[in-house]
Design an enzyme around this catalytic site. Structure first.
Site, PDB file in Angstrom:
ATOM      1  N   HIS A 148       0.844  -1.197   0.000  1.00 19.86           N
ATOM      2  CA  HIS A 148       0.000   0.000   0.000  1.00 19.86           C
ATOM      3  C   HIS A 148       0.879   1.246   0.000  1.00 19.86           C
ATOM      4  O   HIS A 148       2.066   1.194   0.269  1.00 19.86           O
ATOM      5  CB  HIS A 148      -0.973  -0.003   1.185  1.00 19.86           C
ATOM      6  CG  HIS A 148      -0.350   0.118   2.549  1.00 19.86           C
ATOM      7  ND1 HIS A 148      -1.082   0.352   3.692  1.00 19.86           N
ATOM      8  CD2 HIS A 148       0.941   0.044   2.972  1.00 19.86           C
ATOM      9  CE1 HIS A 148      -0.293   0.412   4.744  1.00 19.86           C
ATOM     10  NE2 HIS A 148       0.938   0.229   4.333  1.00 19.86           N
ATOM     11  N   CYS A 167       5.948   6.289   4.497  1.00 11.33           N
ATOM     12  CA  CYS A 167       4.801   5.502   4.012  1.00 11.33           C
ATOM     13  C   CYS A 167       4.111   6.166   2.822  1.00 11.33           C
ATOM     14  O   CYS A 167       3.214   5.577   2.226  1.00 11.33           O
ATOM     15  CB  CYS A 167       3.795   5.287   5.142  1.00 11.33           C
ATOM     16  SG  CYS A 167       4.441   4.284   6.485  1.00 11.33           S
ATOM     17  N   HIS A 173       4.913   0.389  -0.380  1.00 10.59           N
ATOM     18  CA  HIS A 173       5.679  -0.547   0.444  1.00 10.59           C
ATOM     19  C   HIS A 173       4.719  -1.654   0.874  1.00 10.59           C
ATOM     20  O   HIS A 173       3.525  -1.597   0.577  1.00 10.59           O
ATOM     21  CB  HIS A 173       6.279   0.154   1.673  1.00 10.59           C
ATOM     22  CG  HIS A 173       5.257   0.708   2.613  1.00 10.59           C
ATOM     23  ND1 HIS A 173       4.553   1.855   2.355  1.00 10.59           N
ATOM     24  CD2 HIS A 173       4.797   0.250   3.813  1.00 10.59           C
ATOM     25  CE1 HIS A 173       3.715   2.103   3.338  1.00 10.59           C
ATOM     26  NE2 HIS A 173       3.830   1.135   4.237  1.00 10.59           N
ATOM     27  N   HIS A 175       3.646  -5.188   3.690  1.00  6.93           N
ATOM     28  CA  HIS A 175       3.691  -5.807   5.014  1.00  6.93           C
ATOM     29  C   HIS A 175       3.240  -7.262   4.912  1.00  6.93           C
ATOM     30  O   HIS A 175       2.441  -7.625   4.045  1.00  6.93           O
ATOM     31  CB  HIS A 175       2.741  -5.096   5.997  1.00  6.93           C
ATOM     32  CG  HIS A 175       3.043  -3.657   6.213  1.00  6.93           C
ATOM     33  ND1 HIS A 175       4.101  -3.217   6.982  1.00  6.93           N
ATOM     34  CD2 HIS A 175       2.421  -2.535   5.750  1.00  6.93           C
ATOM     35  CE1 HIS A 175       4.114  -1.900   7.000  1.00  6.93           C
ATOM     36  NE2 HIS A 175       3.109  -1.459   6.251  1.00  6.93           N
ATOM     37  N   ASP A 213      -4.670 -10.519  -0.374  1.00  9.95           N
ATOM     38  CA  ASP A 213      -3.378 -11.183  -0.349  1.00  9.95           C
ATOM     39  C   ASP A 213      -2.627 -10.967  -1.654  1.00  9.95           C
ATOM     40  O   ASP A 213      -3.158 -11.206  -2.750  1.00  9.95           O
ATOM     41  CB  ASP A 213      -3.562 -12.690  -0.089  1.00  9.95           C
ATOM     42  CG  ASP A 213      -2.230 -13.391   0.158  1.00  9.95           C
ATOM     43  OD1 ASP A 213      -1.347 -12.778   0.806  1.00  9.95           O
ATOM     44  OD2 ASP A 213      -2.067 -14.537  -0.292  1.00  9.95           O
ATOM     45  N   HIS A 214      -1.377 -10.491  -1.533  1.00 14.66           N
ATOM     46  CA  HIS A 214      -0.519 -10.192  -2.681  1.00 14.66           C
ATOM     47  C   HIS A 214      -1.216  -9.230  -3.653  1.00 14.66           C
ATOM     48  O   HIS A 214      -1.196  -9.404  -4.872  1.00 14.66           O
ATOM     49  CB  HIS A 214      -0.080 -11.477  -3.387  1.00 14.66           C
ATOM     50  CG  HIS A 214       0.962 -12.224  -2.620  1.00 14.66           C
ATOM     51  ND1 HIS A 214       0.655 -13.011  -1.526  1.00 14.66           N
ATOM     52  CD2 HIS A 214       2.308 -12.302  -2.779  1.00 14.66           C
ATOM     53  CE1 HIS A 214       1.775 -13.540  -1.037  1.00 14.66           C
ATOM     54  NE2 HIS A 214       2.791 -13.124  -1.774  1.00 14.66           N
ATOM     55  N   GLU A 260       0.203  -5.004  11.778  1.00 17.09           N
ATOM     56  CA  GLU A 260       0.852  -4.504  10.572  1.00 17.09           C
ATOM     57  C   GLU A 260       2.342  -4.836  10.625  1.00 17.09           C
ATOM     58  O   GLU A 260       2.941  -5.257   9.632  1.00 17.09           O
ATOM     59  CB  GLU A 260       0.645  -2.997  10.468  1.00 17.09           C
ATOM     60  CG  GLU A 260       1.312  -2.351   9.269  1.00 17.09           C
ATOM     61  CD  GLU A 260       1.218  -0.838   9.335  1.00 17.09           C
ATOM     62  OE1 GLU A 260       0.472  -0.271   8.520  1.00 17.09           O
ATOM     63  OE2 GLU A 260       1.885  -0.241  10.209  1.00 17.09           O
TER      64      GLU A 260
END
Length: 270
Positions: A148, A167, A173, A175, A213-214, A260
């Site tokens: 994100h 950020c 970036h 997580h 996811d991904h 996170e």
């Protein structure tokens, strides 16, 4: 003001989740691989609460609490539960029923201290909680990866940079998010589950993993087309999707927790 003290103990048990009145096919459907013999390493946390003794400064002496826990887990440790413990000859040895068994072994009072809560953690994926005056809770843990960028379109580039720092990197970036999903209710009398693990896993897969996811949350997820994909907003979105899916199922979603990073945790409760 409530004050409590917790003591931790460890035990390992063998088990097999199998209903003798069901066919092999039905047992496999409900219990999956757990219908075969297997083992589990468990962590027990027991909480006693009460007033702090003005003379010694304690709620309860740990020296008194330690043997109580040892006695409670003695029937379970290094035992094959369906064969070695009478309770599990009629009850499936699910985490829910193991927690209930331990609760029943513990004294309601030790001195002036009252039994408040029991947590059973089974490996890294499952935790069951019993607390006085509250429904039983079962938590399953998951992990997914997503990228994100924290950027508010209404703000200037300078304002975004000042607000979000690194950020706000235009390249984004990512997580590895740790997700905890907690449901509450009474275990089913036949299966011993509040919800069958594979059923919850499928729901989380469809409502969370397939969405996030991904994925790049900013660019690929409808939830964040007009919303900054902070972890606060991600946690609320996950809760909303799971709540909507579960609300007519007979299961009650109590809360979700989202790590996170190792330092940042977000929680949404019903």
């Amino acid at each position: 003001m409530k004050t409590s003290i917790a003591r931790r103990a460890f035990f390992s048990s063998g088990r097999k989740l199998f209903h003798p009145d069901w066919s092999d096919e039905e047992n496999a459907r409900v219990f999956g691989k757990s219908a075969r013999p297997h083992g589990a390493d468990c962590v027990l946390d027991v909480f006693y609460g009460g007033e702090i003794n003005a003379q010694n400064g304690m709620i309860v002496n740990l020296a008194d609490l330690k043997p109580v826990l040892a006695q409670a887990i003695a029937p379970l440790d290094d035992a094959f539960l369906p064969d070695d413990v009478a309770y599990f000859q009629s009850q499936r040895p699910t985490p829910e029923n193991i927690a209930r068994f331990v609760w029943q072994q513990l004294p309601p009072q030790i001195g002036d201290a009252t039994l408040m809560r029991v947590l059973i953690s089974e490996g890294s994926r499952v935790r069951c909680e019993i607390e006085t005056g509250s429904p039983m809770k079962i938590t399953r843990f998951y992990e997914f990866a997503a990228a994100h960028r924290l950027h508010a379109p209404a703000l200037s580039p300078q304002e975004n940079s000042a607000l979000f720092g690194k950020c706000n990197n235009p390249h984004g970036h990512g997580h590895n998010y740790q997700l905890a999903v907690t449901l509450e209710g009474e275990p089913d009398a036949q299966s011993g589950f509040i919800i069958a693990p594979q059923e919850l896993d499928q729901i989380v897969d469809e409502e969370v993993f397939e969405r996030y996811d991904h994925r790049n949350l900013n660019e690929e997820c409808d939830d964040f087309q007009n919303t900054v994909p902070t972890s606060e907003n991600l946690a609320r979105a996950i809760f909303a999707h799971l709540h909507e899916r579960l609300k007519n199922s007979g299961y009650r979603l109590a809360k979700i927790g989202l790590n996170e990073t190792r330092k940042n945790y977000f929680e949404v409760e019903a």
